[in-house]
Design a protein around this motif. Structure first.
Motif, PDB file in Angstrom:
ATOM      1  N   SER A 155      -0.694  15.959   7.827  1.00  0.00           N
ATOM      2  CA  SER A 155      -1.099  15.264   6.784  1.00  0.00           C
ATOM      3  C   SER A 155      -0.358  14.063   6.704  1.00  0.00           C
ATOM      4  O   SER A 155       0.891  13.872   7.008  1.00  0.00           O
ATOM      5  CB  SER A 155      -0.841  15.526   4.668  1.00  0.00           C
ATOM      6  N   MET A 156      -0.452  12.674   6.161  1.00  0.00           N
ATOM      7  CA  MET A 156      -0.091  10.683   6.982  1.00  0.00           C
ATOM      8  C   MET A 156      -0.505  10.372   5.640  1.00  0.00           C
ATOM      9  O   MET A 156      -1.949   9.626   5.434  1.00  0.00           O
ATOM     10  CB  MET A 156      -0.002  10.304   8.398  1.00  0.00           C
ATOM     11  N   LYS A 157       0.364   9.611   5.025  1.00  0.00           N
ATOM     12  CA  LYS A 157       0.030   8.967   3.809  1.00  0.00           C
ATOM     13  C   LYS A 157      -0.044   7.673   4.330  1.00  0.00           C
ATOM     14  O   LYS A 157       1.466   7.289   4.697  1.00  0.00           O
ATOM     15  CB  LYS A 157       0.303   8.313   2.293  1.00  0.00           C
ATOM     16  N   LEU A 158      -0.393   6.303   4.598  1.00  0.00           N
ATOM     17  CA  LEU A 158      -0.648   4.915   5.324  1.00  0.00           C
ATOM     18  C   LEU A 158      -0.523   4.242   3.696  1.00  0.00           C
ATOM     19  O   LEU A 158      -1.459   3.892   2.897  1.00  0.00           O
ATOM     20  CB  LEU A 158      -1.390   4.330   6.088  1.00  0.00           C
ATOM     21  N   SER A 159       0.458   3.656   3.060  1.00  0.00           N
ATOM     22  CA  SER A 159       0.222   2.331   2.335  1.00  0.00           C
ATOM     23  C   SER A 159       0.785   1.072   2.876  1.00  0.00           C
ATOM     24  O   SER A 159       1.580   0.924   3.769  1.00  0.00           O
ATOM     25  CB  SER A 159       1.961   2.255   1.323  1.00  0.00           C
ATOM     26  N   ASN A 160       0.195  -0.473   2.151  1.00  0.00           N
ATOM     27  CA  ASN A 160      -0.367  -1.110   2.794  1.00  0.00           C
ATOM     28  C   ASN A 160       0.029  -2.156   1.770  1.00  0.00           C
ATOM     29  O   ASN A 160      -0.862  -2.274   0.173  1.00  0.00           O
ATOM     30  CB  ASN A 160      -0.658  -1.493   3.694  1.00  0.00           C
ATOM     31  N   THR A 161       0.866  -3.443   1.389  1.00  0.00           N
ATOM     32  CA  THR A 161       0.425  -3.758   0.418  1.00  0.00           C
ATOM     33  C   THR A 161       0.856  -5.537   1.202  1.00  0.00           C
ATOM     34  O   THR A 161       1.533  -6.064   2.622  1.00  0.00           O
ATOM     35  CB  THR A 161       1.908  -4.104  -0.301  1.00  0.00           C
ATOM     36  N   HIS A 162       0.146  -6.738   0.765  1.00  0.00           N
ATOM     37  CA  HIS A 162       0.092  -8.148   1.534  1.00  0.00           C
ATOM     38  C   HIS A 162       0.561  -9.118   0.551  1.00  0.00           C
ATOM     39  O   HIS A 162      -0.240  -8.871  -0.805  1.00  0.00           O
ATOM     40  CB  HIS A 162      -2.082  -8.115   0.987  1.00  0.00           C
ATOM     41  N   LEU A 163       1.005  -9.532   1.162  1.00  0.00           N
ATOM     42  CA  LEU A 163       1.952 -10.637   0.232  1.00  0.00           C
ATOM     43  C   LEU A 163       1.370 -11.977   0.305  1.00  0.00           C
ATOM     44  O   LEU A 163       1.167 -12.190   1.669  1.00  0.00           O
ATOM     45  CB  LEU A 163       3.602 -10.365   0.518  1.00  0.00           C
ATOM     46  N   ASP A 164       1.002 -13.227  -0.257  1.00  0.00           N
ATOM     47  CA  ASP A 164       0.983 -14.148   0.391  1.00  0.00           C
ATOM     48  C   ASP A 164       2.373 -15.203  -0.238  1.00  0.00           C
ATOM     49  O   ASP A 164       2.665 -15.010  -1.155  1.00  0.00           O
ATOM     50  CB  ASP A 164       0.291 -14.857  -1.151  1.00  0.00           C
ATOM     51  N   ILE A 165       2.628 -15.813   0.632  1.00  0.00           N
ATOM     52  CA  ILE A 165       4.059 -17.117   0.910  1.00  0.00           C
ATOM     53  C   ILE A 165       3.165 -18.373   0.922  1.00  0.00           C
ATOM     54  O   ILE A 165       2.778 -18.757   1.226  1.00  0.00           O
ATOM     55  CB  ILE A 165       5.162 -16.244   2.166  1.00  0.00           C
ATOM     56  N   SER A 166       4.266 -18.850  -0.136  1.00  0.00           N
ATOM     57  CA  SER A 166       4.306 -20.362  -0.196  1.00  0.00           C
ATOM     58  C   SER A 166       5.530 -20.541  -0.841  1.00  0.00           C
ATOM     59  O   SER A 166       6.825 -19.912  -1.226  1.00  0.00           O
ATOM     60  CB  SER A 166       3.542 -20.916  -1.131  1.00  0.00           C
ATOM     61  N   PRO A 167       7.150 -21.534  -0.179  1.00  0.00           N
ATOM     62  CA  PRO A 167       8.030 -21.879  -0.595  1.00  0.00           C
ATOM     63  C   PRO A 167       8.543 -22.632  -1.332  1.00  0.00           C
ATOM     64  O   PRO A 167       7.689 -23.379  -1.653  1.00  0.00           O
ATOM     65  CB  PRO A 167       7.733 -23.390   0.875  1.00  0.00           C
ATOM     66  N   GLY A 168       9.575 -22.708  -2.067  1.00  0.00           N
ATOM     67  CA  GLY A 168       9.992 -22.548  -3.375  1.00  0.00           C
ATOM     68  C   GLY A 168       9.422 -21.693  -4.854  1.00  0.00           C
ATOM     69  O   GLY A 168       9.634 -21.669  -5.856  1.00  0.00           O
ATOM     70  N   VAL A 169       8.496 -20.637  -4.531  1.00  0.00           N
ATOM     71  CA  VAL A 169       7.390 -19.796  -5.188  1.00  0.00           C
ATOM     72  C   VAL A 169       8.266 -18.614  -4.766  1.00  0.00           C
ATOM     73  O   VAL A 169       7.972 -17.690  -3.515  1.00  0.00           O
ATOM     74  CB  VAL A 169       6.707 -20.313  -5.558  1.00  0.00           C
ATOM     75  N   PRO A 170       7.925 -17.174  -5.919  1.00  0.00           N
ATOM     76  CA  PRO A 170       8.008 -16.289  -5.651  1.00  0.00           C
ATOM     77  C   PRO A 170       7.158 -16.244  -4.857  1.00  0.00           C
ATOM     78  O   PRO A 170       5.148 -16.120  -4.787  1.00  0.00           O
ATOM     79  CB  PRO A 170       8.075 -15.362  -7.055  1.00  0.00           C
ATOM     80  N   ASN A 171       7.034 -14.774  -4.201  1.00  0.00           N
ATOM     81  CA  ASN A 171       5.989 -14.168  -3.256  1.00  0.00           C
ATOM     82  C   ASN A 171       4.523 -13.424  -4.141  1.00  0.00           C
ATOM     83  O   ASN A 171       4.882 -12.671  -5.050  1.00  0.00           O
ATOM     84  CB  ASN A 171       6.580 -12.818  -1.670  1.00  0.00           C
ATOM     85  N   TYR A 172       3.295 -13.600  -3.679  1.00  0.00           N
ATOM     86  CA  TYR A 172       2.104 -13.766  -4.612  1.00  0.00           C
ATOM     87  C   TYR A 172       1.469 -11.759  -4.261  1.00  0.00           C
ATOM     88  O   TYR A 172       1.645 -12.115  -2.812  1.00  0.00           O
ATOM     89  CB  TYR A 172       1.197 -14.038  -5.098  1.00  0.00           C
ATOM     90  N   ILE A 173       1.517 -11.050  -5.039  1.00  0.00           N
ATOM     91  CA  ILE A 173       1.239  -9.531  -4.287  1.00  0.00           C
ATOM     92  C   ILE A 173      -0.436  -9.468  -4.061  1.00  0.00           C
ATOM     93  O   ILE A 173      -0.268  -9.769  -5.864  1.00  0.00           O
ATOM     94  CB  ILE A 173       1.664  -7.833  -5.062  1.00  0.00           C
ATOM     95  N   ARG A 174      -1.463 -10.478  -3.439  1.00  0.00           N
ATOM     96  CA  ARG A 174      -2.354  -9.985  -2.871  1.00  0.00           C
ATOM     97  C   ARG A 174      -2.949  -8.599  -4.090  1.00  0.00           C
ATOM     98  O   ARG A 174      -4.039  -9.003  -3.914  1.00  0.00           O
ATOM     99  CB  ARG A 174      -3.292 -10.442  -2.341  1.00  0.00           C
ATOM    100  N   GLY A 175      -2.961  -7.748  -2.774  1.00  0.00           N
ATOM    101  CA  GLY A 175      -3.460  -6.485  -3.257  1.00  0.00           C
ATOM    102  C   GLY A 175      -2.368  -5.239  -2.360  1.00  0.00           C
ATOM    103  O   GLY A 175      -1.358  -5.847  -1.462  1.00  0.00           O
ATOM    104  N   SER A 176      -2.576  -3.967  -2.503  1.00  0.00           N
ATOM    105  CA  SER A 176      -2.440  -2.970  -1.940  1.00  0.00           C
ATOM    106  C   SER A 176      -3.865  -1.777  -1.964  1.00  0.00           C
ATOM    107  O   SER A 176      -4.292  -1.709  -2.910  1.00  0.00           O
ATOM    108  CB  SER A 176      -1.069  -2.691  -2.777  1.00  0.00           C
ATOM    109  N   TRP A 177      -3.283  -0.970  -1.254  1.00  0.00           N
ATOM    110  CA  TRP A 177      -3.749   0.163  -1.419  1.00  0.00           C
ATOM    111  C   TRP A 177      -3.625   1.450   0.287  1.00  0.00           C
ATOM    112  O   TRP A 177      -2.340   0.941   0.585  1.00  0.00           O
ATOM    113  CB  TRP A 177      -5.459  -0.806  -0.413  1.00  0.00           C
ATOM    114  N   ASP A 178      -3.970   2.421  -0.370  1.00  0.00           N
ATOM    115  CA  ASP A 178      -3.279   3.702   1.227  1.00  0.00           C
ATOM    116  C   ASP A 178      -4.063   3.548   1.443  1.00  0.00           C
ATOM    117  O   ASP A 178      -5.814   4.172   0.889  1.00  0.00           O
ATOM    118  CB  ASP A 178      -2.975   4.806  -0.392  1.00  0.00           C
ATOM    119  N   SER A 179      -4.138   4.625   2.585  1.00  0.00           N
ATOM    120  CA  SER A 179      -5.171   5.767   3.231  1.00  0.00           C
ATOM    121  C   SER A 179      -4.266   8.007   3.462  1.00  0.00           C
ATOM    122  O   SER A 179      -3.422   7.143   3.528  1.00  0.00           O
ATOM    123  CB  SER A 179      -5.663   5.276   4.759  1.00  0.00           C
ATOM    124  N   ILE A 180      -5.492   8.237   3.263  1.00  0.00           N
ATOM    125  CA  ILE A 180      -4.649   9.740   3.671  1.00  0.00           C
ATOM    126  C   ILE A 180      -5.270  10.238   4.570  1.00  0.00           C
ATOM    127  O   ILE A 180      -5.953  10.221   5.188  1.00  0.00           O
ATOM    128  CB  ILE A 180      -4.510  10.213   2.679  1.00  0.00           C
TER     129      ILE A 180
END
Length: 279
Positions: A246-271
């Motif tokens: 078995s393999m679990k693949l986890s993914n997180t998408h971060l938006d980057i803008s200078p001068g502000v913390p990164n924004y987590i747009r979404g995350s998902w998993d596949s097994i």
């Protein structure tokens, strides 16, 4: 030796093949090959449209090479058949045309072409046998990106890419476990993140020694610094004989803008779960 789990899938799938013979998982008393797999996308969101699942069966010819893949769900696995010659591999897909891999005199891939030629790439190798550069041509955007490969301790650790349009840069950073590498899915191969949709083991020169555990893919606009990062992590489960079942693949998408913390747009998993047939 490097263990290869035998399966050839496209996109988010298992991938394994050899220039002469299909490589198999070895145990002290037997050899095993994967004969089926299933995948669940976003397993915790059964009521969500983003949830889906599918399975696939792999069939072999009389020489034990992969003949075709039959999938129940093309969003999970992609059906195709394989045609091999000394100078070219062709994966004939159900919906996406032929995927072409041209080989040099050493049997290494020096050119790939996917999706009816919309994505193309030329590969070069260094004197040690590793890929040194990859030039990707995207016919949709009419752009060319040149990627430079960097290695440490026999592993590919960083790839940097510059677009011919001059609008963005791309960086890929890879981390590894201490385990010896096993080719499992396209996602678990560093080249997958360069749009090499199906990475066929045994045909891309010398590869990383250890098992991929994480990927950070960052794309930035050169004029503004805006962009995004995609973070991938891998969790493997083995049976009592050391086979990855078995393999679990986890993914997180971060938006980057200078001068502000990164924004987590979404995350998902596949097994992914794998079944074997052993001699």
């Amino acid at each position: 030796m490097k263990l290869i789990y035998t399966l050839l899938f496209a996109c988010l799938v298992l991938s394994s093949c050899n220039k002469e013979n299909l490589q198999e998982t070895e145990t002290p008393n037997k050899k095993c090959k994967i004969v089926s797999a299933n995948m669940v996308f976003n397993p915790g969101k059964k009521a969500d449209v983003a949830y889906y699942r599918g399975s696939a069966v792999v069939n072999y010819d009389e020489k034990n090479n992969i003949k075709n893949i039959i999938s129940t769900q093309d969003s999970a696995f992609t059906s195709f058949s394989v045609i091999a010659t000394p100078t070219q591999l062709t994966l004939k897909t159900k919906y996406n045309g032929d995927w072409i891999y041209k080989l040099d005199g050493l049997g290494r891939v020096i050119y790939v072409e996917f999706y009816n030629g919309s994505i193309k790439a030329n590969l070069n190798y260094n004197t040690e046998g590793y890929i040194s550069t990859l030039t990707k041509i995207d016919t949709y955007s009419n752009s060319q990106t040149i990627y430079t490969f960097n290695y440490s301790n026999e592993n590919l650790v960083k790839v940097t890419g510059i677009s011919s349009l001059g609008l963005h840069s791309e960086t890929l950073e890879y981390t590894y476990s201490n385990d010896i590498a096993v080719d499992l899915t396209s996602n678990a191969n560093p080249l997958y993140y360069l749009d090499i949709i199906e990475v066929i083991p045994g045909f891309f020169g010398k590869t990383s020694k250890n098992q991929l555990s994480g990927v950070k893919q960052t794309s930035l606009q050169t004029n503004s610094g805006n962009g995004y990062s995609l973070l991938y992590s891998f969790l493997y489960t083995k049976d009592s004989e050391g086979r990855i079942i078995s393999m679990k693949l986890s993914n997180t998408h971060l938006d980057i803008s200078p001068g502000v913390p990164n924004y987590i747009r979404g995350s998902w998993d596949s097994i992914y779960n794998f079944e074997y047939k052993c001699d």
